[in-house]
Design an enzyme around this catalytic site. Sequence first.
Site, mmCIF file in Angstrom:
data_model
loop_
_atom_site.group_PDB
_atom_site.id
_atom_site.type_symbol
_atom_site.label_atom_id
_atom_site.label_comp_id
_atom_site.label_asym_id
_atom_site.label_seq_id
_atom_site.Cartn_x
_atom_site.Cartn_y
_atom_site.Cartn_z
ATOM 1 N N SER A 21 0.919 -1.268 0.028
ATOM 2 C CA SER A 21 0.088 0.206 0.128
ATOM 3 C C SER A 21 1.005 1.185 -0.037
ATOM 4 C CB SER A 21 -0.908 -0.015 1.104
ATOM 5 O OG SER A 21 -1.786 -1.041 1.104
ATOM 6 N N SER A 60 -5.916 -3.672 3.348
ATOM 7 C CA SER A 60 -6.765 -4.261 4.057
ATOM 8 C C SER A 60 -7.767 -3.447 5.097
ATOM 9 C CB SER A 60 -5.744 -5.324 5.146
ATOM 10 O OG SER A 60 -5.034 -4.434 6.132
ATOM 11 N N GLU A 119 8.606 -10.608 -2.317
ATOM 12 C CA GLU A 119 7.280 -10.956 -1.909
ATOM 13 C C GLU A 119 6.848 -12.030 -2.940
ATOM 14 O OE1 GLU A 119 4.236 -8.349 0.082
ATOM 15 O OE2 GLU A 119 5.514 -6.863 -0.394
ATOM 16 N N HIS A 177 28.579 7.072 -4.444
ATOM 17 C CA HIS A 177 29.399 7.559 -3.462
ATOM 18 C C HIS A 177 29.533 6.537 -2.385
ATOM 19 C CE1 HIS A 177 29.572 11.505 -4.971
ATOM 20 N NE2 HIS A 177 28.139 11.113 -5.521
ATOM 21 N N LYS A 194 2.440 -11.131 11.545
ATOM 22 C CA LYS A 194 1.160 -10.186 11.580
ATOM 23 C C LYS A 194 0.551 -11.135 12.785
ATOM 24 C CE LYS A 194 0.577 -7.548 7.604
ATOM 25 N NZ LYS A 194 -0.349 -6.925 6.661
HETATM 26 C C1 F6R Z 1 0.996 -8.192 0.628
HETATM 27 C C2 F6R Z 1 1.839 -6.900 0.576
HETATM 28 C C3 F6R Z 1 2.092 -6.366 2.157
HETATM 29 C C4 F6R Z 1 1.076 -5.234 2.910
HETATM 30 C C5 F6R Z 1 1.439 -4.851 3.899
HETATM 31 C C6 F6R Z 1 0.644 -3.871 4.455
HETATM 32 O O1 F6R Z 1 0.839 -8.439 -0.799
HETATM 33 O O2 F6R Z 1 1.993 -6.238 -0.268
HETATM 34 O O3 F6R Z 1 3.442 -5.489 1.787
HETATM 35 O O4 F6R Z 1 0.754 -4.410 1.780
HETATM 36 O O5 F6R Z 1 1.748 -5.697 4.945
HETATM 37 O O6 F6R Z 1 -0.907 -4.209 4.562
HETATM 38 P P1 F6R Z 1 -2.148 -3.426 3.923
HETATM 39 O O7 F6R Z 1 -1.659 -3.070 2.389
HETATM 40 O O8 F6R Z 1 -3.108 -4.381 3.927
HETATM 41 O O9 F6R Z 1 -2.214 -2.005 4.705
#
Ligand code: F6R
Length: 316
Positions: free
Chosen positions: A45, A85, A205, A221, A311
Site C-alpha cells: 500500500s 486491508s 514477496e 558515493h 502479523k
Molecule cells: C502483501 C503486501 C504487504 C502489505 C502490507 C500492509 O501482498 O503487499 O506488503 O501491503 O503488509 O498491509 P495493507 O496493504 O493491507 O495495509
Amino acid sequence: MHDKYNMMGVLAGFPEQLKKGWAIAKDVKIKGKFENVAICGMGGSGISGDLVIPFVKKIPVFVVKDYNLPEFIGKKSLVIVISYSGNTEETLSCYNQAKKRRAKIAAITSGGKLAELEKNVAIIPNELQPRAAMGLLFVSVLRVLFNSKIISNPNVGSAIKAAVPKACSKEGFLLAQKMKGKIPVFYASENFKGVAYRCKTQVNENAKQPAFFHTLPEMNHNEINAFERNAGKLIAVMIRDKNDSLRIKKRMDITKEIIKENADVAEIKTKGNSLLARMLYTIYVGDYASYYLALMNNEDPTPVPVIAELKKRLME
Ligand code: F6R
C-alpha cells in the site's frame, strides 16, 4: 510449484486496474490550501506514496511508513492514508494522529477499520493481495491529489498505453532468466526511486528471495565500492530513462562498466511518452519479472506466509 492463485491473471488485468483506479477515486477530494502532504501506508500500500513523489511539485510531500506522523503535520496538512486491508496497525496509528491534529484526510482501502472510520474514502475491490492491487491504489492516490489541486492532470488514460501485457511479460521473462540464481540490485535515478523499490519488493514477496535497490548519484558515493568482495553473486538491474540528466546517464554508463567486472548487469530501458507512462511500463516489466522468477524459484508467487505469520504473532 505452480501459480495456484492465478497471479498471472491478476497481472494481465493491470491496465484495467489503472483505468478503474482513476474512476474509483473520482469523488474523493479535499478543498483548501495545504502546506504539505503526508502519505501513510506500509508495504504494497505504501509504495503508492513513493510512486507519487515525482508528481508533487509545489509543496513538500512526505511518505510515512511508521506509527508516527512527523510533528509538523497538522491542520494545514493533507494526509492520505492507504491500507488495502484497512487494518494495518502502523497506518491506523497515523490515521488516528492525523484525526487528532485535525489534518485534512482522505483514505484509500478495500475495507477493514479504515473504511469504518473514514467517510472521505475510496473503496477498492477486496479480492486481491495488497501488492497486486497496486494499479488501483497508485492511480487512486493520483486522482485524490489531482482532485485536491495538488498535482496537474497525470493523463492516466494515455499513460496506460505503455503497459502492454504481452510486451512487458516478454521483457519481464527475459529479465527473470538473467536474475535467476543471483541477487538483484535495482538502480535508478531519483525520479524512478519508487519504481526501483517496487521492483525490489516484488522480488522479495513474489519470488521470496533477497533483492535490493539504490539510486544514482548516491550509490556512486558508497555502494559502487562493494562489488568486488561479492563477485559473481549479484546482478545490477539498471533502470534507464531517456529523461535522466546527461550527468546521470554518464554516471550510469561508467557505473555499469565498473560493476561488470564483478557482477552481471541488466538494463530496463523505460518506454512511454510521459513520466507516468514510463513508470508504469517499468513497474509492469518488474512485476512480470518477479512473477517468472517466482516460478523459476519453485515458489507460488501469491501467498506471503512469512508476513502473515509475523502479523499473527504481533496479535498474540
Ligand atoms: C502483501 C503486501 C504487504 C502489505 C502490507 C500492509 O501482498 O503487499 O506488503 O501491503 O503488509 O498491509 P495493507 O496493504 O493491507 O495495509
